[in-house]
Motif scaffolding. Structure first.
Motif, PDB file in Angstrom:
ATOM      1  N   PRO A   1      39.638  41.336  33.679  1.00 27.22           N
ATOM      2  CA  PRO A   1      39.055  42.238  34.584  1.00 27.22           C
ATOM      3  C   PRO A   1      37.412  42.449  34.671  1.00 27.22           C
ATOM      4  CG  PRO A   1      41.078  43.235  33.919  1.00 27.22           C
ATOM      5  CD  PRO A   1      40.904  41.987  32.917  1.00 27.22           C
TER       6      PRO A   1
ATOM      7  N   ARG B   1      34.966  41.323  37.549  1.00 32.60           N
ATOM      8  CA  ARG B   1      34.126  42.439  38.139  1.00 32.60           C
ATOM      9  C   ARG B   1      32.693  41.726  38.109  1.00 32.60           C
ATOM     10  NH1 ARG B   1      36.898  46.215  34.318  1.00 32.60           N
ATOM     11  NH2 ARG B   1      38.521  47.199  35.731  1.00 32.60           N
TER      12      ARG B   1
ATOM     13  N   CYS C   1      36.057  47.889  44.746  1.00 34.97           N
ATOM     14  CA  CYS C   1      36.255  47.611  43.519  1.00 34.97           C
ATOM     15  C   CYS C   1      36.358  48.838  42.435  1.00 34.97           C
ATOM     16  CB  CYS C   1      35.334  46.453  42.763  1.00 34.97           C
ATOM     17  SG  CYS C   1      35.278  45.052  43.680  1.00 34.97           S
TER      18      CYS C   1
ATOM     19  N   THR D   1      39.578  50.350  40.858  1.00 33.62           N
ATOM     20  CA  THR D   1      39.819  50.562  39.409  1.00 33.62           C
ATOM     21  C   THR D   1      40.315  51.911  39.016  1.00 33.62           C
ATOM     22  OG1 THR D   1      38.092  48.992  38.966  1.00 33.62           O
ATOM     23  CG2 THR D   1      38.539  50.655  37.324  1.00 33.62           C
TER      24      THR D   1
ATOM     25  N   GLN E   1      43.966  52.269  39.795  1.00 30.63           N
ATOM     26  CA  GLN E   1      44.778  51.691  38.777  1.00 30.63           C
ATOM     27  C   GLN E   1      44.858  52.604  37.550  1.00 30.63           C
ATOM     28  OE1 GLN E   1      43.017  47.711  37.334  1.00 30.63           O
ATOM     29  NE2 GLN E   1      42.954  49.096  35.491  1.00 30.63           N
TER      30      GLN E   1
ATOM     31  N   GLY F   1      46.565  46.023  35.196  1.00 22.18           N
ATOM     32  CA  GLY F   1      45.151  46.220  35.620  1.00 22.18           C
ATOM     33  C   GLY F   1      44.495  44.438  35.757  1.00 22.18           C
ATOM     34  N   HIS F   2      45.244  43.574  34.860  1.00 24.17           N
ATOM     35  CA  HIS F   2      44.482  42.109  35.108  1.00 24.17           C
ATOM     36  C   HIS F   2      45.202  41.596  36.679  1.00 24.17           C
ATOM     37  CE1 HIS F   2      43.738  42.046  30.914  1.00 24.17           C
ATOM     38  NE2 HIS F   2      43.300  41.005  30.989  1.00 24.17           N
TER      39      HIS F   2
ATOM     40  N   THR G   1      42.991  43.980  39.601  1.00 16.34           N
ATOM     41  CA  THR G   1      41.714  43.395  39.486  1.00 16.34           C
ATOM     42  C   THR G   1      41.704  42.100  40.170  1.00 16.34           C
ATOM     43  OG1 THR G   1      41.321  44.832  37.807  1.00 16.34           O
ATOM     44  CG2 THR G   1      39.652  43.195  38.460  1.00 16.34           C
TER      45      THR G   1
ATOM     46  N   GLY H   1      46.836  45.887  44.539  1.00 18.94           N
ATOM     47  CA  GLY H   1      45.640  45.139  44.865  1.00 18.94           C
ATOM     48  C   GLY H   1      45.720  44.581  46.439  1.00 18.94           C
TER      49      GLY H   1
END
Length: 223
Positions: free
Chosen positions: A78, A82, A109, A113, A116, A145-146, A149, A207
């Protein structure tokens, strides 16, 4: 004598399509979130079957597992995503005329986050536990999260690139990199035994929903 009311102009077709996509993705995300939260047996059973199978493969194939760890921990991490987004923001700021889009990227973004992390805390789903783990991860499992993102960053940058009218070769290359990154990071998280498959699907859905909502905002309110 009163004038008849004037109807508001209809939204452009692309806004209507984006709104429908955002609604569908939100409904799918909410359904999956509910099934995970109530621990729906068919879902948890399928998650367990897939996770056990892929974990056996990961243990039996240490070379491939090591390659997947490099990809997921460095290439598709992630923070790497970013940083890619931050580079795009700096490029937009350097252009000066695209300041609103730069702020839009940062805000989207950041909100993605926050969403999430809020869902991780609210659902508090345990990660898979193995007697012979091949990797470790922190925080709760749902959503990934991976996966989320990567979907947000790649989706936003692809949409922005498409609006710039890239050449065919550039567009196909960017699309291929984005698809491989989003799909690959999700598959590696399951392979490494740190996520259930539905965590990854949830990250992809959420996402994509964030991207669709952000695109709708950009279409309606960009100066």
């Amino acid at each position: 004598m009163h004038n008849p009311p004037v109807d508001s102009p209809p939204r452009p077709p692309d806004q209507n399509a984006t709104a429908r996509a955002a609604t569908l993705l939100a409904l799918c995300s909410a359904l999956l979130l509910t099934l995970v939260a109530v621990k729906w047996h068919p879902l948890t059973s399928t998650d367990g079957d897939i996770a056990r199978t892929t974990h056996r493969w990961a243990v039996d194939e240490p070379g491939l597992t090591h390659a997947f760890r490099i990809l997921t921990d460095w290439v598709w991490d992630p923070w790497t995503m970013r940083l890619v987004c931050a580079a795009a923001v700096l490029w937009l700021v350097w252009r000066r005329a695209a300041w609103w889009t730069a702020l839009w990227l940062v805000a989207t973004c950041s909100l993605g986050t926050l969403l999430q992390q809020a869902l991780k805390s609210a659902v508090d789903r345990p990660r898979p536990v193995w007697p012979d783990p091949v990797d470790t991860a922190h925080y709760a499992a749902f959503p990934s999260g991976h996966a989320m993102t990567a979907t947000v960053v790649c989706g936003l940058l692809l949409w922005r690139l498409h609006r710039c009218g890239p050449g065919r070769a550039l567009w196909r290359t960017a699309l291929a990199v984005a698809v491989v990154s989003v799909a690959g990071v999700g598959l590696t998280r399951v392979w490494l035994g740190v996520h259930w498959p539905s965590d990854v699907v949830g990250g992809w859905l959420l996402g994509a929903m964030v991207v669709a909502l952000a695109v709708l905002v950009h279409q309606r309110w960009r100066p």
